[in-house]
Write a protein that holds these residues in place. Sequence first.
Motif, PDB file in Angstrom:
ATOM      1  N   ASP A  30     -11.811  12.984  -6.572  1.00 52.61           N
ATOM      2  CA  ASP A  30     -11.296  12.267  -7.738  1.00 52.61           C
ATOM      3  C   ASP A  30      -9.937  12.815  -8.163  1.00 52.61           C
ATOM      4  OD1 ASP A  30     -11.270  10.292  -9.628  1.00 52.61           O
ATOM      5  OD2 ASP A  30     -12.776  11.181 -10.936  1.00 52.61           O
ATOM      6  N   PHE A  31      -9.318  12.132  -9.080  1.00 47.08           N
ATOM      7  CA  PHE A  31      -8.074  12.619  -9.673  1.00 47.08           C
ATOM      8  C   PHE A  31      -8.383  13.833 -10.537  1.00 47.08           C
ATOM      9  CE2 PHE A  31      -7.132   8.000  -9.197  1.00 47.08           C
ATOM     10  CZ  PHE A  31      -5.998   8.095  -8.416  1.00 47.08           C
ATOM     11  N   SER A  32      -7.425  14.729 -10.662  1.00 47.15           N
ATOM     12  CA  SER A  32      -7.596  15.852 -11.581  1.00 47.15           C
ATOM     13  C   SER A  32      -7.401  15.363 -13.005  1.00 47.15           C
ATOM     14  CB  SER A  32      -6.576  16.950 -11.262  1.00 47.15           C
ATOM     15  OG  SER A  32      -5.254  16.504 -11.551  1.00 47.15           O
ATOM     16  N   ALA A  33      -7.849  16.154 -13.958  1.00 45.56           N
ATOM     17  CA  ALA A  33      -7.689  15.782 -15.372  1.00 45.56           C
ATOM     18  C   ALA A  33      -6.215  15.610 -15.722  1.00 45.56           C
ATOM     19  CB  ALA A  33      -8.331  16.845 -16.254  1.00 45.56           C
ATOM     20  N   ALA A  34      -5.373  16.458 -15.144  1.00 42.51           N
ATOM     21  CA  ALA A  34      -3.936  16.380 -15.422  1.00 42.51           C
ATOM     22  C   ALA A  34      -3.351  15.082 -14.874  1.00 42.51           C
ATOM     23  CB  ALA A  34      -3.222  17.576 -14.805  1.00 42.51           C
ATOM     24  N   GLU A  35      -3.826  14.647 -13.707  1.00 41.07           N
ATOM     25  CA  GLU A  35      -3.320  13.413 -13.113  1.00 41.07           C
ATOM     26  C   GLU A  35      -3.763  12.191 -13.908  1.00 41.07           C
ATOM     27  OE1 GLU A  35      -3.148  14.851  -8.424  1.00 41.07           O
ATOM     28  OE2 GLU A  35      -4.982  13.977  -9.262  1.00 41.07           O
ATOM     29  N   ILE A  36      -4.997  12.222 -14.378  1.00 42.15           N
ATOM     30  CA  ILE A  36      -5.483  11.111 -15.204  1.00 42.15           C
ATOM     31  C   ILE A  36      -4.678  11.022 -16.487  1.00 42.15           C
ATOM     32  CG2 ILE A  36      -7.447  10.234 -16.521  1.00 42.15           C
ATOM     33  CD1 ILE A  36      -9.265  11.543 -14.397  1.00 42.15           C
ATOM     34  N   ASP A  37      -4.443  12.170 -17.105  1.00 42.52           N
ATOM     35  CA  ASP A  37      -3.668  12.210 -18.343  1.00 42.52           C
ATOM     36  C   ASP A  37      -2.248  11.696 -18.117  1.00 42.52           C
ATOM     37  OD1 ASP A  37      -3.389  13.099 -21.192  1.00 42.52           O
ATOM     38  OD2 ASP A  37      -1.895  14.439 -20.301  1.00 42.52           O
ATOM     39  N   LEU A  38      -1.640  12.111 -17.004  1.00 41.51           N
ATOM     40  CA  LEU A  38      -0.281  11.668 -16.698  1.00 41.51           C
ATOM     41  C   LEU A  38      -0.233  10.162 -16.467  1.00 41.51           C
ATOM     42  CD1 LEU A  38       2.678  12.326 -16.095  1.00 41.51           C
ATOM     43  CD2 LEU A  38       2.012  12.780 -13.714  1.00 41.51           C
ATOM     44  N   ALA A  39      -1.225   9.637 -15.758  1.00 38.56           N
ATOM     45  CA  ALA A  39      -1.274   8.205 -15.493  1.00 38.56           C
ATOM     46  C   ALA A  39      -1.413   7.409 -16.789  1.00 38.56           C
ATOM     47  CB  ALA A  39      -2.425   7.884 -14.546  1.00 38.56           C
ATOM     48  N   PHE A  70      -3.255   0.323 -13.248  1.00 30.76           N
ATOM     49  CA  PHE A  70      -4.638   0.702 -13.515  1.00 30.76           C
ATOM     50  C   PHE A  70      -4.984   1.957 -12.718  1.00 30.76           C
ATOM     51  CE2 PHE A  70      -4.233  -3.910 -13.742  1.00 30.76           C
ATOM     52  CZ  PHE A  70      -4.758  -4.196 -15.003  1.00 30.76           C
ATOM     53  N   ILE A  71      -5.841   2.790 -13.285  1.00 30.33           N
ATOM     54  CA  ILE A  71      -6.327   3.959 -12.567  1.00 30.33           C
ATOM     55  C   ILE A  71      -7.850   3.948 -12.579  1.00 30.33           C
ATOM     56  CG2 ILE A  71      -6.061   5.417 -14.650  1.00 30.33           C
ATOM     57  CD1 ILE A  71      -5.667   7.802 -12.705  1.00 30.33           C
ATOM     58  N   ALA A  72      -8.440   3.982 -11.389  1.00 28.45           N
ATOM     59  CA  ALA A  72      -9.897   4.021 -11.260  1.00 28.45           C
ATOM     60  C   ALA A  72     -10.306   5.483 -11.068  1.00 28.45           C
ATOM     61  CB  ALA A  72     -10.341   3.187 -10.064  1.00 28.45           C
ATOM     62  N   HIS A  73     -11.084   6.011 -12.010  1.00 29.63           N
ATOM     63  CA  HIS A  73     -11.502   7.408 -11.893  1.00 29.63           C
ATOM     64  C   HIS A  73     -12.941   7.563 -12.362  1.00 29.63           C
ATOM     65  CE1 HIS A  73     -11.356   8.387 -16.217  1.00 29.63           C
ATOM     66  NE2 HIS A  73     -10.276   7.612 -16.284  1.00 29.63           N
ATOM     67  N   ILE A 123       0.852  -1.189   0.000  1.00 26.28           N
ATOM     68  CA  ILE A 123       0.000   0.000   0.000  1.00 26.28           C
ATOM     69  C   ILE A 123       0.885   1.235   0.000  1.00 26.28           C
ATOM     70  CG2 ILE A 123      -1.830   1.273   1.174  1.00 26.28           C
ATOM     71  CD1 ILE A 123      -1.212  -2.171   2.445  1.00 26.28           C
ATOM     72  N   THR A 124       0.567   2.182  -0.869  1.00 23.26           N
ATOM     73  CA  THR A 124       1.287   3.454  -0.900  1.00 23.26           C
ATOM     74  C   THR A 124       0.297   4.604  -0.797  1.00 23.26           C
ATOM     75  OG1 THR A 124       3.036   2.543  -2.325  1.00 23.26           O
ATOM     76  CG2 THR A 124       2.856   4.942  -2.192  1.00 23.26           C
ATOM     77  N   PRO A 125       0.397   5.440   0.236  1.00 23.06           N
ATOM     78  CA  PRO A 125      -0.429   6.650   0.289  1.00 23.06           C
ATOM     79  C   PRO A 125       0.099   7.654  -0.750  1.00 23.06           C
ATOM     80  CG  PRO A 125       0.378   6.024   2.476  1.00 23.06           C
ATOM     81  CD  PRO A 125       1.183   5.255   1.467  1.00 23.06           C
ATOM     82  N   ILE A 126      -0.798   8.189  -1.576  1.00 18.83           N
ATOM     83  CA  ILE A 126      -0.378   9.135  -2.608  1.00 18.83           C
ATOM     84  C   ILE A 126      -1.058  10.489  -2.407  1.00 18.83           C
ATOM     85  CG2 ILE A 126       0.268   7.475  -4.392  1.00 18.83           C
ATOM     86  CD1 ILE A 126      -2.568   7.770  -5.557  1.00 18.83           C
ATOM     87  N   LEU A 127      -0.314  11.542  -2.674  1.00 15.61           N
ATOM     88  CA  LEU A 127      -0.836  12.898  -2.584  1.00 15.61           C
ATOM     89  C   LEU A 127      -1.270  13.365  -3.962  1.00 15.61           C
ATOM     90  CD1 LEU A 127       1.731  14.578  -0.157  1.00 15.61           C
ATOM     91  CD2 LEU A 127      -0.493  13.558   0.370  1.00 15.61           C
ATOM     92  N   CYS A 128      -2.512  13.832  -4.057  1.00 10.60           N
ATOM     93  CA  CYS A 128      -3.092  14.240  -5.331  1.00 10.60           C
ATOM     94  C   CYS A 128      -3.540  15.704  -5.276  1.00 10.60           C
ATOM     95  CB  CYS A 128      -4.286  13.346  -5.665  1.00 10.60           C
ATOM     96  SG  CYS A 128      -3.891  11.578  -5.668  1.00 10.60           S
ATOM     97  N   ASP A 129      -3.906  16.245  -6.415  1.00 11.34           N
ATOM     98  CA  ASP A 129      -4.329  17.642  -6.477  1.00 11.34           C
ATOM     99  C   ASP A 129      -5.526  17.918  -5.566  1.00 11.34           C
ATOM    100  OD1 ASP A 129      -2.336  18.217  -8.277  1.00 11.34           O
ATOM    101  OD2 ASP A 129      -3.613  17.968 -10.048  1.00 11.34           O
ATOM    102  N   HIS A 130      -6.429  16.951  -5.437  1.00 12.28           N
ATOM    103  CA  HIS A 130      -7.643  17.154  -4.647  1.00 12.28           C
ATOM    104  C   HIS A 130      -7.575  16.499  -3.268  1.00 12.28           C
ATOM    105  CE1 HIS A 130      -9.769  17.467  -8.819  1.00 12.28           C
ATOM    106  NE2 HIS A 130      -9.191  18.603  -8.476  1.00 12.28           N
ATOM    107  N   SER A 131      -6.379  16.108  -2.852  1.00  6.97           N
ATOM    108  CA  SER A 131      -6.239  15.449  -1.557  1.00  6.97           C
ATOM    109  C   SER A 131      -6.656  16.365  -0.416  1.00  6.97           C
ATOM    110  CB  SER A 131      -4.791  14.998  -1.325  1.00  6.97           C
ATOM    111  OG  SER A 131      -4.456  13.921  -2.158  1.00  6.97           O
ATOM    112  N   GLU A 132      -7.439  15.812   0.515  1.00  9.14           N
ATOM    113  CA  GLU A 132      -7.856  16.566   1.701  1.00  9.14           C
ATOM    114  C   GLU A 132      -6.945  16.303   2.895  1.00  9.14           C
ATOM    115  OE1 GLU A 132     -12.485  17.207   1.758  1.00  9.14           O
ATOM    116  OE2 GLU A 132     -12.080  15.079   1.474  1.00  9.14           O
ATOM    117  N   ARG A 133      -6.182  15.253   2.827  1.00 13.51           N
ATOM    118  CA  ARG A 133      -5.230  14.943   3.897  1.00 13.51           C
ATOM    119  C   ARG A 133      -3.836  14.820   3.298  1.00 13.51           C
ATOM    120  NH1 ARG A 133      -4.666  12.790   9.001  1.00 13.51           N
ATOM    121  NH2 ARG A 133      -6.930  12.816   9.348  1.00 13.51           N
ATOM    122  N   LYS A 134      -2.894  15.533   3.869  1.00 14.29           N
ATOM    123  CA  LYS A 134      -1.533  15.554   3.341  1.00 14.29           C
ATOM    124  C   LYS A 134      -0.564  14.670   4.121  1.00 14.29           C
ATOM    125  CE  LYS A 134      -2.713  18.776   0.372  1.00 14.29           C
ATOM    126  NZ  LYS A 134      -2.807  18.480  -1.082  1.00 14.29           N
TER     127      LYS A 134
END
Length: 241
Positions: free
Chosen positions: A198-207, A167-170, A111-122
């Motif tokens: 959810d993931f941002s559009a930029a994050e989905i594109d990068l993935a 895989f990315i679930a969005h 398991i890896t915790p990941i920080l995203c554009d819309h993350s509420e917990r850092k």
Amino acid sequence: MTRVKVHLFYTPQIDLDSKRYVLNEEESRHATRVLRLSAGDEIHLIDGKGNLIRSRIALVHNKHTEVELLQVTPAYGKRNHRLHIAIAPTKNIDRLEWFLEKATEIGIDEITPILCDHSERKEVKLERLDKVITAAMKQSMTAYHPLLNETVKIKDFLAQHEGSELFIAHCAEGSKSTLSKLLVPGQAATILIGPEGDFSAAEIDLALKSGAQAIHLGPTRLRTETAALYACMEVNLLNRG
């Protein structure tokens, strides 16, 4: 596979070449004060690496109970696949702990915790989360301790990823499939699960540019921890054979 029904203790530092082992203070206290075990009682040890060790209590002490190692069963409960879930930590940490507990019971390797554009917990307290995993591992009688990684930004995670199908679930619009159509049984899989927003559009594109395949997890919008557990369950069911 027959599951043993005995008291289980976590001993990650155990030397399998030794004939005896001393339980740490926490496990010794649990054995003597909670379970009230005595010299001669049989217990099982797990090292988190797949080894199940049948043992017998030789010396009872509430701080350093000593056990005799009797038999080692390697690769106990080993699954035919490897699952890594990278998940954005939930705002309510209890929900992330719930996911870790249930995923450990069902079957997960990393398991890896990941920080995203819309993350509420850092930030997350890894030591606390790791204790949740350990407790779930012992409760579910598994000999493998899932690896909990340091929190990392999603872009760095994608840059470092290798060795498994990604895989990315969005929830955004676009072409998506299901794990049942994409995942080959026995295949190592890494699944990205985003935050509540959810993931941002930029994050989905990068993935996607990093080789991820877009998936959906059913017709309803799921909470982060529910989506992660759904993915964990589906991967295990697809590999059940």
